[in-house]
Write a protein that holds these residues in place. Sequence first.
Motif, mmCIF file in Angstrom:
data_model
loop_
_atom_site.group_PDB
_atom_site.id
_atom_site.type_symbol
_atom_site.label_atom_id
_atom_site.label_comp_id
_atom_site.label_asym_id
_atom_site.label_seq_id
_atom_site.Cartn_x
_atom_site.Cartn_y
_atom_site.Cartn_z
ATOM 1 N N LYS A 1 7.118 92.551 76.976
ATOM 2 C CA LYS A 1 7.366 93.612 77.918
ATOM 3 C C LYS A 1 8.797 93.720 78.535
ATOM 4 N N ASN A 2 9.068 92.511 78.676
ATOM 5 C CA ASN A 2 10.401 92.392 79.536
ATOM 6 C C ASN A 2 11.958 92.366 78.656
ATOM 7 N N ILE A 3 12.624 93.315 78.981
ATOM 8 C CA ILE A 3 14.084 93.316 78.544
ATOM 9 C C ILE A 3 14.975 93.487 79.948
ATOM 10 N N ALA A 4 15.989 92.439 79.445
ATOM 11 C CA ALA A 4 17.113 92.275 80.213
ATOM 12 C C ALA A 4 18.310 93.483 80.054
ATOM 13 N N ILE A 5 18.658 94.180 80.878
ATOM 14 C CA ILE A 5 19.743 95.162 80.688
ATOM 15 C C ILE A 5 20.708 94.536 81.740
ATOM 16 N N VAL A 6 22.170 93.966 81.218
ATOM 17 C CA VAL A 6 23.278 93.573 82.212
ATOM 18 C C VAL A 6 24.423 94.012 81.911
ATOM 19 N N GLY A 7 25.254 94.008 82.782
ATOM 20 C CA GLY A 7 26.718 94.322 82.496
ATOM 21 C C GLY A 7 27.837 94.253 83.540
ATOM 22 N N THR A 8 28.875 94.836 83.447
ATOM 23 C CA THR A 8 29.837 94.711 84.393
ATOM 24 C C THR A 8 29.620 95.293 85.790
ATOM 25 N N ARG A 9 30.186 94.846 87.040
ATOM 26 C CA ARG A 9 30.032 95.313 88.173
ATOM 27 C C ARG A 9 30.897 96.811 88.253
ATOM 28 N N ARG A 10 31.863 96.917 87.408
ATOM 29 C CA ARG A 10 32.757 97.958 87.307
ATOM 30 C C ARG A 10 32.623 98.814 86.220
ATOM 31 N N PRO A 11 31.597 99.511 85.890
ATOM 32 C CA PRO A 11 31.290 100.324 84.511
ATOM 33 C C PRO A 11 32.489 101.742 84.636
ATOM 34 N N SER A 12 32.448 102.115 83.416
ATOM 35 C CA SER A 12 32.869 103.562 83.194
ATOM 36 C C SER A 12 31.676 104.558 83.356
ATOM 37 N N ASN A 13 31.791 105.703 83.304
ATOM 38 C CA ASN A 13 30.858 106.771 83.468
ATOM 39 C C ASN A 13 30.061 106.218 82.160
ATOM 40 N N TYR A 14 30.663 106.159 80.986
ATOM 41 C CA TYR A 14 29.998 106.021 79.790
ATOM 42 C C TYR A 14 29.142 104.901 79.710
ATOM 43 N N GLY A 15 29.437 103.807 80.317
ATOM 44 C CA GLY A 15 28.606 102.774 80.508
ATOM 45 C C GLY A 15 27.362 103.085 81.275
ATOM 46 N N VAL B 1 17.843 90.657 75.207
ATOM 47 C CA VAL B 1 18.939 90.969 76.374
ATOM 48 C C VAL B 1 19.898 92.031 75.863
ATOM 49 N N LEU B 2 20.261 92.945 76.563
ATOM 50 C CA LEU B 2 21.188 94.247 76.123
ATOM 51 C C LEU B 2 22.192 93.993 77.114
ATOM 52 N N VAL B 3 23.272 93.724 76.673
ATOM 53 C CA VAL B 3 24.632 94.015 77.246
ATOM 54 C C VAL B 3 25.273 95.015 76.966
ATOM 55 N N VAL B 4 25.574 95.960 78.196
ATOM 56 C CA VAL B 4 25.994 97.228 77.916
ATOM 57 C C VAL B 4 27.475 97.436 78.016
ATOM 58 N N GLU B 5 28.090 96.852 79.174
ATOM 59 C CA GLU B 5 29.598 96.722 79.259
ATOM 60 C C GLU B 5 29.954 95.485 79.833
ATOM 61 N N ALA B 6 31.070 94.824 79.106
ATOM 62 C CA ALA B 6 31.070 93.409 79.861
ATOM 63 C C ALA B 6 32.896 93.098 79.293
ATOM 64 N N ASP B 7 33.559 92.588 80.429
ATOM 65 C CA ASP B 7 34.859 91.877 80.103
ATOM 66 C C ASP B 7 34.761 90.502 79.398
ATOM 67 N N LEU B 8 35.558 89.869 78.728
ATOM 68 C CA LEU B 8 35.402 88.522 78.206
ATOM 69 C C LEU B 8 35.039 87.514 79.095
ATOM 70 N N ASN B 9 35.209 87.739 80.529
ATOM 71 C CA ASN B 9 34.870 86.537 81.417
ATOM 72 C C ASN B 9 33.574 87.008 82.230
ATOM 73 N N SER B 10 33.022 87.883 81.889
ATOM 74 C CA SER B 10 31.741 88.513 82.331
ATOM 75 C C SER B 10 30.741 87.668 82.599
ATOM 76 N N GLY B 11 29.972 87.500 83.566
ATOM 77 C CA GLY B 11 28.777 86.707 83.612
ATOM 78 C C GLY B 11 27.585 87.130 82.569
ATOM 79 N N SER B 12 27.801 88.423 81.982
ATOM 80 C CA SER B 12 26.894 88.902 81.197
ATOM 81 C C SER B 12 26.804 88.207 80.014
ATOM 82 N N LEU B 13 27.939 87.724 79.601
ATOM 83 C CA LEU B 13 28.127 86.947 78.354
ATOM 84 C C LEU B 13 27.443 85.471 78.429
ATOM 85 N N ILE B 14 27.256 84.937 79.815
ATOM 86 C CA ILE B 14 26.625 83.854 80.008
ATOM 87 C C ILE B 14 24.909 84.122 79.549
#
Length: 380
Positions: A116-130, A229-242
């Motif tokens: 039942k666990n789903i990870a949702i991760v992404g950038t610390r500087r998201p857009s309103n869309y994100g 794991v769901l990645v919502v917004e992330a740049d190429l150096n984001s920890g979310s890609l890790i």
Amino acid sequence: MDINLLNDIGLNMIPGLGPRRYNKLIKHFHHSENILKASYGELLKCPGVGPQLAKEIISYELHYNAEEEYKRAHLAGIHIINRSHLQYPESLKAIYDAPIILYIRGNCKILNQYNKNIAIVGTRRPSNYGLDIARSIASDASCAAWNIVSGLALGIDSAAHSSAVNLHRPTIAVLGGGIGKIYPKDNVKLARDICEHGALISEYPILFPPDKRTFPMRNRIIAALSRAVLVVEADLNSGSLITADQALEYGRSVFAVPGRVDYPQSRGCHKLLKQGATLTESFKDIYEEFNLELGINRKSLQKDPLDKPDKAEVDLQLDKNEQSIMGILKPGEVHVDKICELSEMAMGKLLATLLNLETRKLIRLLPGKKYELINRRQHE
């Protein structure tokens, strides 16, 4: 007081030891007590143990007090468990660098609800869309009885956690420092609210400050605890890609939300999509990925569309709430608020039921939050 737990707490406080060296030490000495009793020369015989670490282990009682740490945790309402504890998550125990110790504040039971666990991760500087996408998917997942897992960072993490908290649903925050050192400070209230139904967890001592090294380390825990794991917004150096890479390493499913091609925070997600991540526009995409395991029979959805099912057969496939909604929709399209009023169901339960019926191709969502039956004549 559990002596084995105290020994592990002490070892976990030693700088430079960590899960991998702990594994080597346990393999060599067989028990944590033997590690702490070993001489300097005996420690050096263990693979991966150098002079500095051997000195730290020999003198650890001069710098660290495991019993005091245990008492501090007890006073703060923090549970401490090691790998041998019954509540230690099986999905976490299965990875090669499983934490030596877990500090948990809140609901310990949800850590073992891997399915039942789903990870949702992404950038610390998201857009309103994100932010909108993260909140929408986290809310739908919560309503469908999934637990949101994230890292309590600003941006996407906070949006995901807050969505679950606002619905009074569980969410798990994996910290990059000790539970007594919540970071960022702006999220202290959110952390407190999470504990009402969910949990804060950390592998670090209570007062251990977070740093650049600890945040990537905590990402493996997020991935290991989660079915997807769901990645919502992330740049190429984001920890979310890790986190996504570790999820793949652990055999988890990875999902990514597409974005604008000229937006830096889209590049990480687009990279994941090119590598095979599932394109995700809503929670429905995630739900459908697992629908065979969620009890939805695809074969029953692949019948000849000209075959009119027997009314009794349809009824047998629906529970009481689903039958109620199908009855409400028989006259035609109905707004979700009206469905809620007529069905007398809580909105969270209603949304989960509607999503289930929609996934089973029995109803469809229309513009303006209205729903209607698919093939109305079959249900008349």
